[in-house]
Design a protein around this motif. Structure first.
Motif, PDB file in Angstrom:
ATOM      1  N   ARG A   1       0.822  -1.209   0.000  1.00 60.92           N
ATOM      2  CA  ARG A   1       0.000   0.000   0.000  1.00 60.92           C
ATOM      3  C   ARG A   1       0.865   1.270   0.000  1.00 60.92           C
ATOM      4  N   MET A   2       1.978   1.241   0.711  1.00 62.86           N
ATOM      5  CA  MET A   2       2.879   2.392   0.713  1.00 62.86           C
ATOM      6  C   MET A   2       3.484   2.611  -0.672  1.00 62.86           C
ATOM      7  N   LEU A   3       3.891   1.530  -1.327  1.00 70.43           N
ATOM      8  CA  LEU A   3       4.492   1.645  -2.652  1.00 70.43           C
ATOM      9  C   LEU A   3       3.468   2.073  -3.697  1.00 70.43           C
ATOM     10  N   LYS A   4       2.233   1.668  -3.519  1.00 71.51           N
ATOM     11  CA  LYS A   4       1.187   2.084  -4.445  1.00 71.51           C
ATOM     12  C   LYS A   4       1.055   3.602  -4.446  1.00 71.51           C
ATOM     13  N   LYS A   5       1.144   4.206  -3.257  1.00 73.86           N
ATOM     14  CA  LYS A   5       1.087   5.662  -3.167  1.00 73.86           C
ATOM     15  C   LYS A   5       2.340   6.286  -3.782  1.00 73.86           C
ATOM     16  N   ALA A   6       3.509   5.728  -3.460  1.00 72.22           N
ATOM     17  CA  ALA A   6       4.763   6.286  -3.955  1.00 72.22           C
ATOM     18  C   ALA A   6       4.832   6.249  -5.475  1.00 72.22           C
ATOM     19  N   ASN A   7       4.258   5.226  -6.065  1.00 77.11           N
ATOM     20  CA  ASN A   7       4.323   5.069  -7.513  1.00 77.11           C
ATOM     21  C   ASN A   7       3.422   6.037  -8.274  1.00 77.11           C
ATOM     22  N   LEU A   8       2.686   6.877  -7.548  1.00 78.60           N
ATOM     23  CA  LEU A   8       1.912   7.925  -8.203  1.00 78.60           C
ATOM     24  C   LEU A   8       2.830   8.982  -8.804  1.00 78.60           C
ATOM     25  N   ALA A   9       4.051   9.073  -8.265  1.00 80.43           N
ATOM     26  CA  ALA A   9       5.018  10.032  -8.798  1.00 80.43           C
ATOM     27  C   ALA A   9       5.525   9.553 -10.157  1.00 80.43           C
ATOM     28  N   LYS A  10       6.095  10.453 -10.940  1.00 78.01           N
ATOM     29  CA  LYS A  10       6.478  10.110 -12.305  1.00 78.01           C
ATOM     30  C   LYS A  10       7.904   9.580 -12.426  1.00 78.01           C
ATOM     31  N   SER A  11       8.901  10.327 -11.957  1.00 81.08           N
ATOM     32  CA  SER A  11      10.288   9.899 -12.135  1.00 81.08           C
ATOM     33  C   SER A  11      10.714   8.945 -11.029  1.00 81.08           C
ATOM     34  N   ASP A  12      11.798   8.212 -11.282  1.00 82.71           N
ATOM     35  CA  ASP A  12      12.307   7.276 -10.283  1.00 82.71           C
ATOM     36  C   ASP A  12      12.704   8.003  -9.005  1.00 82.71           C
ATOM     37  N   TYR A  13      13.373   9.160  -9.155  1.00 77.84           N
ATOM     38  CA  TYR A  13      13.773   9.905  -7.966  1.00 77.84           C
ATOM     39  C   TYR A  13      12.552  10.365  -7.180  1.00 77.84           C
ATOM     40  N   ASN A  14      11.553  10.871  -7.870  1.00 80.71           N
ATOM     41  CA  ASN A  14      10.361  11.353  -7.175  1.00 80.71           C
ATOM     42  C   ASN A  14       9.589  10.227  -6.504  1.00 80.71           C
ATOM     43  N   LYS A  15       9.612   9.040  -7.102  1.00 79.59           N
ATOM     44  CA  LYS A  15       8.985   7.886  -6.456  1.00 79.59           C
ATOM     45  C   LYS A  15       9.701   7.564  -5.145  1.00 79.59           C
ATOM     46  N   SER A  16      11.052   7.576  -5.198  1.00 79.06           N
ATOM     47  CA  SER A  16      11.810   7.337  -3.967  1.00 79.06           C
ATOM     48  C   SER A  16      11.583   8.458  -2.966  1.00 79.06           C
ATOM     49  N   GLY A  17      11.501   9.697  -3.473  1.00 82.84           N
ATOM     50  CA  GLY A  17      11.252  10.826  -2.581  1.00 82.84           C
ATOM     51  C   GLY A  17       9.892  10.750  -1.923  1.00 82.84           C
ATOM     52  N   PHE A  18       8.899  10.304  -2.678  1.00 85.71           N
ATOM     53  CA  PHE A  18       7.549  10.149  -2.145  1.00 85.71           C
ATOM     54  C   PHE A  18       7.542   9.050  -1.080  1.00 85.71           C
ATOM     55  N   ALA A  19       8.214   7.930  -1.383  1.00 84.79           N
ATOM     56  CA  ALA A  19       8.288   6.826  -0.418  1.00 84.79           C
ATOM     57  C   ALA A  19       9.032   7.259   0.840  1.00 84.79           C
ATOM     58  N   TYR A  20      10.052   8.092   0.661  1.00 87.22           N
ATOM     59  CA  TYR A  20      10.813   8.611   1.803  1.00 87.22           C
ATOM     60  C   TYR A  20       9.929   9.474   2.696  1.00 87.22           C
ATOM     61  N   ALA A  21       9.204  10.406   2.082  1.00 85.84           N
ATOM     62  CA  ALA A  21       8.330  11.283   2.858  1.00 85.84           C
ATOM     63  C   ALA A  21       7.256  10.487   3.591  1.00 85.84           C
ATOM     64  N   LEU A  22       6.661   9.515   2.902  1.00 84.20           N
ATOM     65  CA  LEU A  22       5.658   8.662   3.535  1.00 84.20           C
ATOM     66  C   LEU A  22       6.265   7.878   4.704  1.00 84.20           C
ATOM     67  N   SER A  23       7.465   7.340   4.486  1.00 87.23           N
ATOM     68  CA  SER A  23       8.106   6.527   5.524  1.00 87.23           C
ATOM     69  C   SER A  23       8.476   7.368   6.739  1.00 87.23           C
ATOM     70  N   LYS A  24       8.919   8.598   6.513  1.00 93.97           N
ATOM     71  CA  LYS A  24       9.267   9.463   7.635  1.00 93.97           C
ATOM     72  C   LYS A  24       8.017   9.976   8.351  1.00 93.97           C
ATOM     73  N   ASN A  25       6.946  10.216   7.593  1.00 91.77           N
ATOM     74  CA  ASN A  25       5.687  10.575   8.237  1.00 91.77           C
ATOM     75  C   ASN A  25       5.210   9.414   9.105  1.00 91.77           C
ATOM     76  N   PHE A  26       5.360   8.211   8.572  1.00 97.44           N
ATOM     77  CA  PHE A  26       5.028   7.016   9.362  1.00 97.44           C
ATOM     78  C   PHE A  26       5.878   6.961  10.626  1.00 97.44           C
ATOM     79  N   ALA A  27       7.187   7.247  10.508  1.00 97.50           N
ATOM     80  CA  ALA A  27       8.079   7.171  11.668  1.00 97.50           C
ATOM     81  C   ALA A  27       7.635   8.120  12.774  1.00 97.50           C
TER      82      ALA A  27
END
Length: 266
Positions: A158-184
């Motif tokens: 579910r986390m990756l599904k949200k992250a993959n809404l971004a377009k570029s590879d970097y932005n996908k990782s950045g989205f996953a990072y922000a989500l993961s830190k918000n989770f933390a």
């Protein structure tokens, strides 16, 4: 068991983790952990030169068993009174899945496994990021966050599904990072109420761009936020000490959890 007080710093081989170890190492045994043993050994030598008893122990925080072994090792040295969970990867360092496994699930493993060996009066600090506050509220779903303790595979999916809404590879990782830190940040709050009755305090710390190897690697992508800073500069690892040199423009809520308890106390 030896009655020495033990402080564990994940990601303690350099940067903010090492600076925290220098401060907390006064009067405590320090255990530095990370995935690169050579870096840890260099950091241990630096601490020992300053008169701190320090030990290196390799650990991959994305693996529960590795974290469990770390907790057991630390407990064998004395009373584990402090844990600073600073291990993590940033968007330039890994894939979206690595962000979720290391930055998010790693926080779960550290809090849960160390809670088994810590007692009253002890403290866990989970290092998150100000990226945790960059997400629109409509993208934050605590129901997904709760899956981290219920169904890890579903949580990652579910986390990756949200992250993959971004377009570029970097932005996908950045989205996953922000989500993961918000989770933390969220999980540190949850842990505070899960572990509070055992006398274990849990809090999180969300630094902005810090002039470490990781921070500098992200500067070309994240330096736009610096124009909004009170001093318009990056922080330094040394400002982790009692001066709180990079603390500005915020209210520090010191209320024993009463405000956030409305969300976690039933």
């Amino acid at each position: 068991m030896d009655d020495k007080r033990v402080c564990v710093v994940t990601g303690g081989g350099s940067g903010m983790g090492l600076e925290a170890a220098k401060i907390l190492g006064q009067g405590r045994v320090v255990v530095l952990t990370g995935r690169t043993v050579a870096k840890l050994e260099h950091a241990v030598a630096e601490l020992e030169a300053a008169g701190v008893e320090a030990h290196a122990h390799a650990c991959d925080v994305s693996q529960r068993q590795s974290v469990r072994e770390l907790a057991e090792y630390a407990a064998g040295l004395g009373r584990v009174t402090n844990v600073v969970h600073a291990a993590g990867v940033s968007p330039t360092m890994g894939t979206p899945e690595q962000m979720v496994r290391i930055d998010a699930l790693g926080t779960v493993y550290v809090n849960q496994e160390f809670a088994k060996v810590m007692g009253p009066g002890s403290v866990i600090v989970d290092v998150a990021s100000n990226s945790a506050y960059a997400l629109p509220k409509l993208l934050i779903n605590e129901k997904i966050y709760r899956l981290a303790e219920q169904d890890e595979d579903a949580f990652i999916r579910r986390m990756l599904k949200k992250a993959n809404l971004a377009k570029s590879d970097y932005n996908k990782s950045g989205f996953a990072y922000a989500l993961s830190k918000n989770f933390a940040v969220w999980y540190a709050q949850k842990s505070a109420f899960d572990l509070g009755e055992k006398g274990i305090r849990v809090a999180s710390l969300s630094p902005g761009l810090i002039a470490t190897g990781m921070g500098k690697a992200e500067a070309s992508h994240g330096d736009g936020m610096l124009k909004y800073g009170a001093e318009r500069r990056m922080g330094t690892p040394e400002e982790a000490d009692e001066r709180n040199g990079y603390l500005a423009g915020v209210d520090v809520l010191v209320d024993g959890g009463c405000t956030n308890g409305k969300r976690f106390r039933k």
